[in-house]
Design an enzyme around this catalytic site. Structure first.
Site, mmCIF file in Angstrom:
data_model
loop_
_atom_site.group_PDB
_atom_site.id
_atom_site.type_symbol
_atom_site.label_atom_id
_atom_site.label_comp_id
_atom_site.label_asym_id
_atom_site.label_seq_id
_atom_site.Cartn_x
_atom_site.Cartn_y
_atom_site.Cartn_z
ATOM 1 N N CYS A 1 16.537 54.519 43.671
ATOM 2 C CA CYS A 1 17.119 55.238 42.539
ATOM 3 C C CYS A 1 16.430 54.859 41.227
ATOM 4 O O CYS A 1 16.382 55.680 40.295
ATOM 5 C CB CYS A 1 18.610 54.951 42.446
ATOM 6 S SG CYS A 1 19.551 55.710 43.800
ATOM 7 N N ARG B 1 44.607 47.852 56.090
ATOM 8 C CA ARG B 1 43.750 47.802 57.280
ATOM 9 C C ARG B 1 42.686 48.901 57.253
ATOM 10 O O ARG B 1 41.543 48.676 57.656
ATOM 11 C CB ARG B 1 44.601 47.940 58.540
ATOM 12 C CG ARG B 1 45.508 46.760 58.831
ATOM 13 C CD ARG B 1 46.404 47.040 60.023
ATOM 14 N NE ARG B 1 47.323 45.944 60.282
ATOM 15 C CZ ARG B 1 48.248 45.953 61.227
ATOM 16 N NH1 ARG B 1 48.374 47.027 62.004
ATOM 17 N NH2 ARG B 1 49.049 44.921 61.399
ATOM 18 N N GLU C 1 23.307 57.993 41.568
ATOM 19 C CA GLU C 1 22.343 58.513 40.602
ATOM 20 C C GLU C 1 21.743 59.840 41.064
ATOM 21 O O GLU C 1 21.564 60.766 40.268
ATOM 22 C CB GLU C 1 21.219 57.489 40.388
ATOM 23 C CG GLU C 1 21.699 56.150 39.859
ATOM 24 C CD GLU C 1 21.998 55.136 40.959
ATOM 25 O OE1 GLU C 1 21.727 53.941 40.751
ATOM 26 O OE2 GLU C 1 22.497 55.545 42.040
ATOM 27 N N ARG D 1 48.100 53.062 62.453
ATOM 28 C CA ARG D 1 48.898 54.184 62.944
ATOM 29 C C ARG D 1 49.866 54.749 61.905
ATOM 30 O O ARG D 1 50.327 55.886 62.034
ATOM 31 C CB ARG D 1 49.660 53.765 64.203
ATOM 32 C CG ARG D 1 50.620 52.600 64.006
ATOM 33 C CD ARG D 1 51.078 52.026 65.340
ATOM 34 N NE ARG D 1 51.992 50.900 65.167
ATOM 35 C CZ ARG D 1 51.584 49.658 64.918
ATOM 36 N NH1 ARG D 1 50.286 49.390 64.800
ATOM 37 N NH2 ARG D 1 52.467 48.684 64.784
#
Length: 307
Positions: free
Chosen positions: A89, A188, A53, A211
């Protein structure tokens, strides 16, 4: 598509941009509409920085500021009502003087849970709740499960041969292809922690890293009977999501305790073995939510059937 749904769809598109950096906060998008056009939009970019917002209001051009009293702000998740790393907010929306607020779903976080909506209504603002609610809850299912259940969102994951084995007579078996392995590493990067049992750790020495993708490695966990998993400990360490990759006994223990939210099974439809460790049996209360096919590999994602 109805007008409210159209702009809420845009909120969801924006919110997804925060997938990596918003954690542990939820992904949230906001769109401000006046006179049939978008005059401001934003999303929660990074934890500790402005919420959706705030960024949406900041994007409103000076010449459009006068339109705010007749504007509607669409937000995919209930505006916060408490002081955390940023101000509430809900108070900002009230201060800006918009006419209407459309909320995708309520926030299960204990310090919100309807308080933001009440604050807006008490200020005389028209509030509509539940537009594309299922999609909004789906986007933040990890965050909402963590706060509702006080445990991580748990994903059980394994790869199996066409005849239902996860190894070859007790020996590690490479079932995933380079491409599906990349998809595993992508997953992952999206989750907070990953877990295997002691036997799998000692036999296969898995790196459990990202990796083959880009992102942060999940926290690595290894359990056995002497070192059982404590979900309250994970909750205390703000771990909102957990991948369980096996082996079979570890996976089955989660299934037996009904500790799972999602199951992902990769099957090599061109591979069989004569004997080995059987893959876990899927529970009865599952429904297929996604089926993917990549050459001779099929990945099926299951969730709980709540009906």
């Amino acid at each position: 598509m109805k007008t409210d749904e159209k702009y809420m769809q845009r909120c969801l598109q924006l919110a997804r941009n925060g997938m990596q950096n918003a954690r542990p906060n939820p992904m949230v998008g906001a769109v401000i509409v006046a006179q049939g056009r978008i005059i401001g939009e934003g999303y929660h970019v990074r934890c500790g920085e402005g919420h959706a917002e705030v960024n949406a209001f900041a994007s409103v051009r000076p010449e459009d500021e006068a339109l705010l009293p007749e504007a509607t702000i669409y937000v995919s998740l209930e505006p916060c009502s408490h002081y955390g790393k940023t101000p509430p907010c809900a108070e900002l929306i009230i201060k800006k003087g918009v006419r209407r607020v459309v909320v995708g779903c309520e926030d299960d976080f204990a310090e919100v849970r309807g308080r933001g909506i009440r604050k807006l209504r008490d200020a005389g603002i028209e509030v509509t709740v539940g537009v594309m609610e299922e999609e909004c809850r789906e986007l933040n299912r990890r965050f909402l499960t963590y706060h509702r259940e006080e445990r991580p969102y748990i994903i059980l994951k394994w790869a199996q041969t066409a005849n239902g084995f996860i190894d070859d007579d007790g020996q590690a078996l490479q079932i995933s292809t380079p491409f599906t392995q990349m998809l595993s590493h992508k997953l992952r990067a999206e989750e907070d922690a990953i877990l295997v049992g002691r036997v799998t750790d000692e036999r296969e020495h898995p790196q459990l890293s990202v990796r083959h993708w880009v992102g942060t490695d999940p926290k690595r966990l290894v359990i056995d009977r002497q070192h059982p998993l404590r979900l309250d400990s994970l909750h205390a360490h703000n771990i909102q999501s957990l991948i369980v990759e096996g082996g079979a006994r570890t996976l089955q223990s989660f299934l037996d305790d009904s500790l799972w939210d999602e199951i992902r099974v990769e099957t090599a439809i061109d591979m069989t073995v004569c004997k080995g460790t059987r893959a876990p049996q899927l529970p009865a209360n599952v429904q297929v939510v996604k089926t993917e096919r990549y050459g001779a590999r099929q990945i099926i994602t299951y969730r709980r059937n709540v009906h």
